[in-house]
Design a protein around this motif. Structure first.
Motif, PDB file in Angstrom:
ATOM      1  N   VAL A  98       8.813  -2.778  16.481  1.00  0.00           N
ATOM      2  CA  VAL A  98       7.277  -1.987  16.626  1.00  0.00           C
ATOM      3  C   VAL A  98       7.674  -0.630  16.042  1.00  0.00           C
ATOM      4  O   VAL A  98       8.641   0.136  16.591  1.00  0.00           O
ATOM      5  N   THR A  99       7.159  -0.267  14.752  1.00  0.00           N
ATOM      6  CA  THR A  99       7.462   1.063  14.289  1.00  0.00           C
ATOM      7  C   THR A  99       6.317   1.976  14.055  1.00  0.00           C
ATOM      8  O   THR A  99       5.578   1.377  13.423  1.00  0.00           O
ATOM      9  N   ALA A 100       6.811   3.173  13.957  1.00  0.00           N
ATOM     10  CA  ALA A 100       5.568   4.256  13.453  1.00  0.00           C
ATOM     11  C   ALA A 100       5.940   5.082  12.233  1.00  0.00           C
ATOM     12  O   ALA A 100       5.533   5.921  11.942  1.00  0.00           O
ATOM     13  N   ASN A 101       7.134   4.389  11.926  1.00  0.00           N
ATOM     14  CA  ASN A 101       7.987   5.213  10.621  1.00  0.00           C
ATOM     15  C   ASN A 101       7.123   4.889   9.243  1.00  0.00           C
ATOM     16  O   ASN A 101       7.774   4.028   8.322  1.00  0.00           O
ATOM     17  N   LYS A 102       6.213   5.751   8.945  1.00  0.00           N
ATOM     18  CA  LYS A 102       5.811   5.615   7.559  1.00  0.00           C
ATOM     19  C   LYS A 102       6.326   5.570   6.411  1.00  0.00           C
ATOM     20  O   LYS A 102       6.562   5.098   5.259  1.00  0.00           O
ATOM     21  N   MET A 103       7.395   6.760   6.603  1.00  0.00           N
ATOM     22  CA  MET A 103       8.239   7.068   5.336  1.00  0.00           C
ATOM     23  C   MET A 103       9.107   5.756   5.143  1.00  0.00           C
ATOM     24  O   MET A 103       9.522   5.644   3.984  1.00  0.00           O
ATOM     25  N   LEU A 104       9.763   5.290   5.993  1.00  0.00           N
ATOM     26  CA  LEU A 104      10.883   4.081   5.919  1.00  0.00           C
ATOM     27  C   LEU A 104       9.941   2.846   5.329  1.00  0.00           C
ATOM     28  O   LEU A 104      10.433   2.183   4.403  1.00  0.00           O
ATOM     29  N   LEU A 105       8.857   2.812   6.070  1.00  0.00           N
ATOM     30  CA  LEU A 105       7.839   1.506   5.450  1.00  0.00           C
ATOM     31  C   LEU A 105       7.588   1.561   4.056  1.00  0.00           C
ATOM     32  O   LEU A 105       7.496   0.870   3.065  1.00  0.00           O
ATOM     33  N   ALA A 106       7.019   2.871   3.634  1.00  0.00           N
ATOM     34  CA  ALA A 106       6.751   3.061   2.212  1.00  0.00           C
ATOM     35  C   ALA A 106       7.990   3.005   1.153  1.00  0.00           C
ATOM     36  O   ALA A 106       7.730   2.829   0.058  1.00  0.00           O
ATOM     37  N   GLU A 107       9.165   3.521   1.473  1.00  0.00           N
ATOM     38  CA  GLU A 107      10.258   3.385   0.686  1.00  0.00           C
ATOM     39  C   GLU A 107      11.020   1.943   0.705  1.00  0.00           C
ATOM     40  O   GLU A 107      11.154   1.486  -0.220  1.00  0.00           O
ATOM     41  N   ASP A 108      11.106   1.108   1.793  1.00  0.00           N
ATOM     42  CA  ASP A 108      11.880   0.045   1.937  1.00  0.00           C
ATOM     43  C   ASP A 108      11.252  -1.102   3.089  1.00  0.00           C
ATOM     44  O   ASP A 108      12.100  -1.796   3.562  1.00  0.00           O
ATOM     45  N   GLY A 109       9.771  -1.114   3.133  1.00  0.00           N
ATOM     46  CA  GLY A 109       9.357  -1.974   3.788  1.00  0.00           C
ATOM     47  C   GLY A 109       9.735  -3.271   3.514  1.00  0.00           C
ATOM     48  O   GLY A 109       9.799  -4.388   4.348  1.00  0.00           O
ATOM     49  N   ALA A 110       9.878  -3.572   2.176  1.00  0.00           N
ATOM     50  CA  ALA A 110       9.987  -5.166   1.921  1.00  0.00           C
ATOM     51  C   ALA A 110      11.464  -5.605   2.367  1.00  0.00           C
ATOM     52  O   ALA A 110      11.429  -6.687   2.888  1.00  0.00           O
ATOM     53  N   THR A 111      12.229  -4.440   2.516  1.00  0.00           N
ATOM     54  CA  THR A 111      13.477  -5.015   3.071  1.00  0.00           C
ATOM     55  C   THR A 111      13.484  -5.376   4.752  1.00  0.00           C
ATOM     56  O   THR A 111      13.864  -6.373   5.191  1.00  0.00           O
ATOM     57  N   LEU A 112      12.519  -4.796   5.334  1.00  0.00           N
ATOM     58  CA  LEU A 112      12.405  -4.836   6.673  1.00  0.00           C
ATOM     59  C   LEU A 112      11.540  -6.215   6.801  1.00  0.00           C
ATOM     60  O   LEU A 112      12.078  -7.108   7.796  1.00  0.00           O
ATOM     61  N   ALA A 113      10.656  -6.446   6.138  1.00  0.00           N
ATOM     62  CA  ALA A 113       9.902  -7.725   6.128  1.00  0.00           C
ATOM     63  C   ALA A 113      10.735  -9.075   5.828  1.00  0.00           C
ATOM     64  O   ALA A 113      10.535  -9.986   6.308  1.00  0.00           O
ATOM     65  N   GLU A 114      11.534  -8.948   4.937  1.00  0.00           N
ATOM     66  CA  GLU A 114      12.507 -10.111   4.675  1.00  0.00           C
ATOM     67  C   GLU A 114      13.359 -10.218   5.770  1.00  0.00           C
ATOM     68  O   GLU A 114      13.501 -11.626   6.188  1.00  0.00           O
TER      69      GLU A 114
END
Length: 460
Positions: free
Chosen positions: A108-124
């Motif tokens: 669970v994250t509130a990190n908009k900067m990380l999600l906007a830059e590299d959310g795809a890597t986290l999702a994978e």
């Protein structure tokens, strides 16, 4: 624990918390105060396994045994089921969350900067391990917005998501509108009251809103959109004169994040996605115009559902912690029953439309020499660049020096019909080169957001 099988009855859900600042502290408080209710909702108790912080001595409110400075060791523990991240930034958050997801721990994250830059890597990584990735708190604080986009509207076709997603800039623009103050004075007041950081760049330059726009566009249009894809302009250039000019037209100025699904063109242009952030003039008749202070509001338009509005507190420790806890409950329930949350949906893979090809209306303010033929020459430049004029207003007046003599000056306000951004930029460049134009004072976009802008003399 990878979440693929159900938990035994009553087995606690163990949580590693990364960060314990304003939001993290509220997460701890809510976990403690609502422990019994959370356990009843989830079907199992939730326990803190540990809290990773940089300076443990700054947190005397927490038991010493919970605190650690070794975040990597904390998430690597076998008794941790869920990792909650509220430290922000790109690193070390990215490395830590990837390690958690790869080991099967839900995040669970509130990190908009990380999600906007590299959310795809986290999702994978989440997909590969079967873990959950939830991030409601990354956009609009306590407002339930991402889950409706991802789940409630999953059977609909979303066409536009637009609104106010940054409380700091909305507070500043609201203060400028209410008092007539300039940008610098309004920013100083926002800082004094705690609405603006000591370094407000992320907010006032639009980067915070751009990160959120990337997340919204990705969810709404089933397309991977990053912060780099979002056209971004902030509010530093908005003046008291701009606010007054908007008020004279029964309008106001708001920093908007706009994400749109753009239909394909008659020349075979493919369907695309537009994501952009900038200050815009909107009619006072639109509900967004009444959103003042640090509040957020977002409109979602879908083909079947029509227009939906989400409004509330978009930032702050307690509101953001509320969204974090909502995600934690969802993740914990999945662990208890052996289920999984929604996966990333990027099947559409639509191209992102360049800003130069995006069509909007414009409000252009010019200082010009007040003499015969000036208006015709200005109108000619608009026409040559393919920008249609909807209305022209003349205001002000005075004297300007010209070759040792004085000449009358005037302020012209030109409102256009819809035109591509590139065409407007070329028009402004051409106007700046005209002898009769003393300066292009401001260029603001006009957004009707689906409603009439008759106040500007432009059909809706």
């Amino acid at each position: 624990m990878n979440g693929n099988g159900p938990r035994g009855n009553g087995t606690p859900i163990r949580v590693a918390l990364l960060g314990c600042g304003t939001v993290g502290g509220e997460v701890v408080r809510l976990l403690n105060e609502q422990a019994d209710e959370l356990a009843a909702r989830i079907g199992a108790p939730v326990e803190l396994a540990g809290v990773a912080v940089r300076r443990p001595h700054k947190h005397p409110e927490l038991p010493e045994g919970l605190l650690t400075t070794d975040a990597a060791a904390l998430i690597g523990r076998t008794d941790v089921d869920v990792v909650v991240e509220v430290i922000g930034g790109i690193e070390p958050a990215r490395t830590l969350l990837l390690e958690a997801l790869k080991s099967g721990k839900s995040v669970v994250t509130a990190n908009k900067m990380l999600l906007a830059e590299d959310g795809a890597t986290l999702a994978e990584a989440a997909d590969a391990s079967g873990a959950d990735l939830y991030y409601e708190a990354s956009v609009a604080g306590a407002i339930p917005l991402l889950r409706p986009l991802r789940e409630s509207l999953a059977g609909d076709r979303i066409t536009r998501v637009a609104g106010i997603v940054n409380g700091t800039t909305n507070f500043i623009l609201s203060a400028m509108t209410a008092s007539g103050a300039g940008y610098a004075d309004a920013l100083e007041e926002a800082t004094r009251l705690g609405y603006a950081e000591a370094d407000p760049s992320a907010d006032v330059d639009g980067y915070d809103a751009a990160s959120k726009a990337a997340i919204l566009a990705s969810l709404a249009f089933h397309t991977r959109v990053t912060a780099a894809d979002v056209h971004c302009e902030g509010i530093r250039g908005v003046t008291a004169a701009d606010i007054a000019a908007a008020a004279a037209l029964d309008c106001t100025i708001k920093l908007l994040a706009i994400c749109e699904r753009v239909p394909g063109g008659p020349q075979g242009d493919p369907e695309s996605v537009s994501a952009r952030v900038y200050p815009a003039i909107i009619p006072r008749s639109h509900p967004l115009a009444a959103v003042d202070g640090a509040f957020n509001a977002v409109f979602v338009e879908a083909e079947a559902a029509g227009q939906l509005m989400f409004y509330g507190q978009g930032a702050g420790g307690a509101p953001t912690a509320s969204a974090v806890l909502g995600d934690l409950v969802a993740v914990a329930r999945n662990l208890v029953v052996g289920g999984r949350g929604p996966r990333e949906s990027s099947y559409a893979s639509l191209p992102v439309r360049p800003m130069g090809a995006v069509s909007t209306r414009y409000h252009v303010s010019l200082e010009v020499a007040d003499r015969a033929g000036v208006l015709a020459s200005i109108a000619g430049e608009f026409a040559r660049k393919g920008v249609s004029i909807a209305a022209v207003r003349q205001t002000g007046g005075g004297q300007i020096p010209l070759n040792g003599e004085s000449e009358d000056e005037a302020r012209l306000v030109v409102v256009t019909h819809g035109a591509p951004d590139a065409a407007l930029a070329a028009t402004v460049e051409a106007l700046s080169g005209l002898d009769a134009v003393r300066g292009v004072d401001s260029v603001l976009r006009v957004e009707d957001l689906g409603r009439s802008v008759s106040a500007l003399g432009v059909p809706g």
